[in-house]
Design an enzyme around this catalytic site. Structure first.
Site, PDB file in Angstrom:
ATOM      1  N   CYS A   1       8.971 -10.202   4.203  1.00 30.10           N
ATOM      2  CA  CYS A   1       8.638 -10.107   5.456  1.00 30.10           C
ATOM      3  C   CYS A   1       8.478 -11.610   5.771  1.00 30.10           C
ATOM      4  O   CYS A   1       7.249 -12.049   6.552  1.00 30.10           O
ATOM      5  CB  CYS A   1       7.515  -9.212   5.761  1.00 30.10           C
ATOM      6  SG  CYS A   1       5.955  -9.686   4.736  1.00 30.10           S
TER       7      CYS A   1
ATOM      8  N   ASP B   1      10.023  -5.397  -3.068  1.00 30.04           N
ATOM      9  CA  ASP B   1       9.683  -6.023  -1.905  1.00 30.04           C
ATOM     10  C   ASP B   1       8.412  -6.990  -2.302  1.00 30.04           C
ATOM     11  O   ASP B   1       7.184  -6.418  -2.368  1.00 30.04           O
ATOM     12  CB  ASP B   1       9.057  -4.819  -1.007  1.00 30.04           C
ATOM     13  CG  ASP B   1       8.404  -5.342   0.117  1.00 30.04           C
ATOM     14  OD1 ASP B   1       8.465  -6.328   0.620  1.00 30.04           O
ATOM     15  OD2 ASP B   1       7.625  -4.310   0.868  1.00 30.04           O
TER      16      ASP B   1
ATOM     17  N   PRO C   1       0.930  -1.184  -0.185  1.00 36.76           N
ATOM     18  CA  PRO C   1      -0.162   0.025  -0.017  1.00 36.76           C
ATOM     19  C   PRO C   1       0.782   1.194  -0.001  1.00 36.76           C
ATOM     20  O   PRO C   1       0.272   2.268   0.096  1.00 36.76           O
ATOM     21  CB  PRO C   1      -0.734  -0.175   1.318  1.00 36.76           C
ATOM     22  CG  PRO C   1       0.184  -0.894   2.250  1.00 36.76           C
ATOM     23  CD  PRO C   1       0.923  -1.940   1.299  1.00 36.76           C
TER      24      PRO C   1
HETATM   25  C1  LIG Z   1       5.052  -7.482   0.173  1.00 35.15           C
HETATM   26  S1  LIG Z   1       3.641  -6.328  -0.633  1.00 35.15           S
HETATM   27  C2  LIG Z   1       4.332  -4.639  -0.823  1.00 35.15           C
HETATM   28  C3  LIG Z   1       4.200  -3.835   0.470  1.00 35.15           C
HETATM   29  C4  LIG Z   1       4.737  -2.366   0.060  1.00 35.15           C
HETATM   30  N1  LIG Z   1       6.154  -2.522  -0.536  1.00 35.15           N
HETATM   31  C5  LIG Z   1       4.883  -1.496   1.408  1.00 35.15           C
HETATM   32  O1  LIG Z   1       5.690  -1.323   2.052  1.00 35.15           O
HETATM   33  O2  LIG Z   1       3.940  -0.856   1.716  1.00 35.15           O
HETATM   34  C6  LIG Z   1       3.496  -6.886  -2.114  1.00 35.15           C
HETATM   35  C7  LIG Z   1       2.788  -6.477  -3.194  1.00 35.15           C
HETATM   36  O3  LIG Z   1       3.096  -6.686  -4.691  1.00 35.15           O
HETATM   37  C8  LIG Z   1       2.024  -6.819  -5.308  1.00 35.15           C
HETATM   38  N2  LIG Z   1       2.436  -7.820  -6.686  1.00 35.15           N
HETATM   39  C9  LIG Z   1       2.237  -9.178  -6.561  1.00 35.15           C
HETATM   40  N3  LIG Z   1       2.736  -9.413  -7.560  1.00 35.15           N
HETATM   41  C10 LIG Z   1       3.088  -8.237  -8.591  1.00 35.15           C
HETATM   42  C11 LIG Z   1       3.370  -8.060  -9.652  1.00 35.15           C
HETATM   43  N4  LIG Z   1       3.821  -9.166 -10.517  1.00 35.15           N
HETATM   44  N5  LIG Z   1       3.796  -6.889 -10.074  1.00 35.15           N
HETATM   45  C12 LIG Z   1       3.492  -5.716  -9.185  1.00 35.15           C
HETATM   46  N6  LIG Z   1       3.162  -6.107  -8.004  1.00 35.15           N
HETATM   47  C13 LIG Z   1       2.684  -7.374  -7.638  1.00 35.15           C
HETATM   48  C14 LIG Z   1       0.854  -7.135  -4.570  1.00 35.15           C
HETATM   49  O4  LIG Z   1      -0.342  -6.693  -5.024  1.00 35.15           O
HETATM   50  C15 LIG Z   1       1.430  -6.434  -2.976  1.00 35.15           C
HETATM   51  O5  LIG Z   1       0.628  -5.303  -2.777  1.00 35.15           O
END
Ligand SMILES: C[S@@+](CC[C@H](N)C(=O)[O-])C[C@H]1O[C@@H](n2cnc3c(N)ncnc32)[C@H](O)[C@@H]1O
Length: 899
Positions: free
Chosen positions: A713, A663, A521
């Site tokens: 995480c 991330d 987010p």
């Molecule tokens: C660990 S969370 C990121 C948290 C964020 N970095 C933060 O600190 O607020 C991983 C995110 O990756 C997104 N995601 C998953 N696969 C993805 C892809 N192929 N391309 C872009 N985003 C992706 C998910 O929707 C999720 O919101």
């Protein structure tokens, strides 16, 4: 004590094969310590101060005031009067609860107590483990101190002066009458309560008869257990926990007929809590489990007419309505409950949407041989937001699911694990009954986790009818962690310390081109923007449109302007080689034809202009004994992004970005509190592979000399050390590891995967990454832990490479000054010590005392008297520190050449 009637869960429950794998990876004591910490909330939650808007020193005062107001509200007589004749602060409470004098204490106070008597901890479990393995911080294994009220101190972090730390407390000893009415909530509501939330109606599973609004009730949560072997439906249990793979909910039969999810991950076997929503808690605390009932209650049969519904089956119009509501974003599992519940007597068991299965509130209605099911998820987070998922796997999924279960279990059984199929009820340490269902015919108190005492906001009937809204207001909690939601909006945001460290490790320079590949987010995105002084361009991508809206909204709230957020699949964010070649060689028109995307072509070569002055090399604590490739960062000019210039949506040419944060979605096995993790080994392996595909793109998008931070995480080595090793080997000659400074966490794992044999990290590499074990990190004077690896600041001490190539802790009594193999560490702020150590350490002797209840307290005395550290005052002589962190991992790479 009420707690004693329940089985206080001292550790997160794992899939047995995963537990065996982690035991082989970490050893029993370390895993026990982590598992225990995961099952409770962090007692030192952190808030990042938005330094674009506020001064940390001012914010700390405001925060202290806010927290104090929360406490005053709670303890204020008018609040108590609101709930007539319930005085919570006295030793004896008329309605059956007692909070004994001195049984609730702040974390700080607990730390100061020197005795080590076990308190409120089940015997045996993890007893031989490291400090904390029994679910209680070492400092909390004390006799309760004498302060009768719970107060929270807020302080700025001594190492990160823009980070405010709140000190919670627990586990608290809540004494309540076993005759108090009871409410059982689902695990997701339970985990939210542990974090400080109240209970929302959809989270309530069962309640004692006759509860009226205003009554005081004991609250516990029931955990899922494996459902019998022949149950048909296979539902992913942790889809939401991964916060990534929405597609996990989709059951897709593969070419072989085996069931897997959208991303090819095999589905976990079925877990169910077994308590039908609306069930009645019997006197004595037991709740009948749904699988013990063969026939629906008579009234339900009447509703169903002459052809009784099989368990889990909704009639057609009900199914359609449920689907309609969920597709429209309405809530929730309980909508089907609501419909069927209408007119039912209180306490009747409902066979629909009753079993909460893994994931945040996923529930399945599929029982017995029924292949027709609905799976609905409800998330009641601490802010009360509900969301839902609905899926209706096809009937052939049901049969293929069991095949997949077999294949998945056979894969698991090849592991070092001694456990059997993941679908076996003997998993998770629970007994099976003769029907293959675990845990017998009822949920007893000792099967549940006690959460505290609450005031019923709704009466029993309304609790089960309501589809939203507060059902229980928690009054006494096992863990007293202040609610940070919405606190000083725009000035601070709740962010775990390791997440803050990850962004600081990347530390992008103002004016550069930065990419946050999986950004929603937006917590780290907005911190990166702050570190860039909001100058340059920061592209934030996320695959999910609604989440991209969250990034934009957060950036707006925090006043960040340099962020461009786009919905995109980051694995496709780089322009393909064919497209790049077309752009170089053909006319623009031809290139557009070849690429099929005029915007992409417009952004293709020429490469970024090198107009800025060379970036100064980053000081490094650690030098590799082996010569590293020439560091191009000292000569490579970074991009200069003019104010207002947009980078636009992807794809981007290779080498576009100076800094990249990756991330990625991960198994999130470091998030806490969690009472159960149902990921299985094949899922974990698949997740690591998915992360590698994102790494691949990241390396291509990174400019030579540019830096990338990879973080997760999770505690899973396959997603951490193994992926770092993979990247170093796969991009050998193009990518190198750099120390992930500022080094705060522990070193990474060395050796190899016990199951696959694939390598993890060398000693040298392991010292450059940071691993945060859930639990605690101590910040101490170096002299307090002579055996630990230490990163220090003054006198050139710290984690240093020695002539023999090994990294060693420089001790106070060692002089490395004349050793040419030792480089000086970067200066840290004065008065800071970071201890990178594992295991039992000397306890800090003191932390600042909690402010007294009453008028707004001044900041603790030590801070006023202490030595100035930037905007923070700390006591020079005696300011040990504990961070009770989540599980996390950070690695920092530099690209030395285009692969
Ligand atoms: C660990 S969370 C990121 C948290 C964020 N970095 C933060 O600190 O607020 C991983 C995110 O990756 C997104 N995601 C998953 N696969 C993805 C892809 N192929 N391309 C872009 N985003 C992706 C998910 O929707 C999720 O919101």
């Amino acid at each position: 004590m009420a707690n004693h009637h329940y089985g206080v869960r001292a550790a997160v429950r794992w899939d047995p094969a995963v537990e065996a794998y982690f035991t082989a990876c970490f050893g029993t004591p370390r895993l026990a310590a982590m598992s225990a910490a995961l099952a409770r909330p962090s007692l030192t939650p952190t808030l990042r101060v938005n330094t674009l808007r506020s001064n940390p020193q001012d914010v700390i005062q405001k925060l202290q005031h806010e927290v104090w107001k929360q406490q005053q509200k709670y303890h204020h007589p008018s609040h108590r009067n609101h709930h007539q004749h319930h005085d919570h602060d006295t030793a004896n409470i008329r309605d059956g609860t007692r909070v004994r004098d001195g049984e609730v204490a702040s974390f700080n106070e607990l730390q100061t107590t020197a005795t080590s008597t076990s308190w409120n901890v089940p015997d045996g479990e993890g007893a031989a483990a490291l400090a904390g393995a029994d679910g209680v911080l070492p400092a909390q294994r004390t006799q309760p101190p004498t302060n009768p009220t719970s107060t929270t101190t807020v302080r700025l972090h001594p190492r990160f002066p823009a980070v405010a730390v709140l000190f919670g407390s627990g586990p608290c000893d809540i004494d309540c009458d076993p005759g108090l009415p009871e409410v059982v909530v689902n695990r997701f509501a339970g985990e939210a309560v542990l974090k400080g939330a109240h209970v929302y109606a959809p989270g309530v599973l069962a309640a004692s008869g006759g509860i009226a609004a205003g009554d005081l009730v004991a609250v516990s949560t029931a955990l899922e257990r494996p459902v019998g072997h022949n149950e048909g439906q296979c539902v992913d249990a942790d889809a939401d926990e991964s916060h990534l793979l929405e597609s996990l909910y989709l059951s897709v039969p593969g070419p072989s007929g085996a069931l897997s999810c959208g991303k090819g991950l095999p589905l976990t076997p079925r877990l169910a809590v077994g308590i039908s929503r609306g069930a009645k808690v019997q006197p004595g605390g037991s709740v009948p489990l749904s699988w013990t009932r063969q026939t629906p209650p008579r009234k339900l049969q009447r509703l169903q007419g002459s052809s009784p519904l099989r368990r889990g089956q909704l009639r057609q119009p009900q199914q359609q309505e449920l689907r309609r509501r969920n597709q429209a974003g309405g809530s929730s599992a309980e909508c089907c409950e609501g419909e069927l519940a209408d007119g039912l007597r209180e306490g009747a068991e409902l066979s629909t949407a009753a079993d909460y299965i893994g994931g945040h509130g996923s529930s399945s209605t599929s029982h017995g041989s029924s292949s027709n099911s609905c799976s609905v998820g409800n998330i009641s987070d601490s802010s009360g937001v509900l969301s839902s998922e609905y899926s209706e796997p096809s009937s052939n999924s049901t049969t293929s699911c069991s095949r997949d279960r077999e294949s998945s279990s056979s894969r698991s059984s090849s592991s070092s694990s001694s456990s059997s199929s993941s679908g076996n009820s003997s998993n998770y340490g629970v007994e099976e009954d003769e029907r293959g269902n675990s845990g017998g015919s009822s949920s007893r108190r000792q099967d549940r986790v006690f959460l505290g005492v609450a005031r019923a906001v709704l009466g029993r009937r309304a609790m089960f009818r309501a589809q939203e809204g507060l059902a229980l207001q928690m009054e006494r909690r096992l863990y007293d962690v202040p609610s940070c939601n919405g606190l000083l909006r725009g000035e601070v945001m709740l962010q775990a310390l390791p997440s803050i460290v990850a962004a600081q490790v990347l530390n992008p320079r103002p004016g550069t081109a930065v990419l946050d590949m999986c950004a929603a987010p937006g917590g780290k995105t907005t911190l990166l923007a702050t570190l860039m002084s909001d100058q340059g361009r920061l592209v934030a991508l996320d695959r999910t449109a609604t989440k991209v809206a969250e990034i934009r909204s957060l950036a707006r709230d925090l006043g960040v302007r340099c962020v461009e957020a786009y919905q995109a699949d980051a694995t496709e964010a780089v322009v393909t080689e064919a497209a790049a070649a077309a752009a170089e060689q053909l006319t623009e028109a031809a290139a557009v034809a070849a690429v099929g995307d005029s915007k992409a072509v417009a952004r293709m070569p020429p490469p970024p202009q090198a107009t800025s002055s060379p970036s100064p090399p980053r000081p490094s604590t650690i030098a590799s004994a082996a010569p590293l490739p020439t560091a191009p960062s000292s000569t490579r000019p970074l991009s200069v992004i003019a104010a207002g210039q947009l980078l636009g949506p992807p794809p981007y040419p290779a080498g576009t970005f100076d800094h990249i944060l990756l991330d990625p979605p991960c198994s999130a096995l470091g998030l806490r509190p969690r009472l159960l993790h149902s990921w299985n080994l094949p899922q974990l392996r698949a997740m690591a592979a998915y992360q590698r595909s994102l790494m691949h793109t990241a390396v291509r998008l990174l400019a030579p000399g540019g830096e990338m931070v990879y973080c997760t995480c999770t505690i899973n080595p396959d997603e951490n050390e193994a992926n770092v090793a993979w990247a170093l080997d796969r991009f050998s000659g193009s990518l190198r590891l750099l120390p992930a400074e500022p080094l705060v966490g522990l070193t990474g794992l060395t050796g190899a995967d016990p199951e696959t044999g694939s390598r993890w990290l060398s000693e040298q590499e392991a010292a450059m990454v940071q691993r945060f074990d859930p639990g605690q990190l101590f910040y101490e004077r170096r002299s307090m832990a002579p055996t630990a690896t230490i990163v220090g600041e003054d006198g050139g001490k710290g984690l240093q490479p020695h002539k023999d190539g090994q990294l060693r802790a420089a001790r106070d009594n060692e002089s490395n000054a004349s050793d040419p193999a030792v480089l000086s560490p970067p200066p840290l702020p004065p008065c800071c010590w970071s201890l990178r150590a594992m295991g039992a350490l000397p306890l800090p002797s003191s932390l600042p005392p909690s402010p007294p209840a009453g008028p707004m307290p001044p900041l603790p005395h030590q801070q006023v008297e202490g030595k100035e550290l930037g905007s923070l005052s700390v006591d020079e002589e005696d300011s040990p520190w504990v961070d009770d962190v989540m599980g996390f991992f950070i690695a920092r790479f530099q690209k030395v050449a285009q692969p």
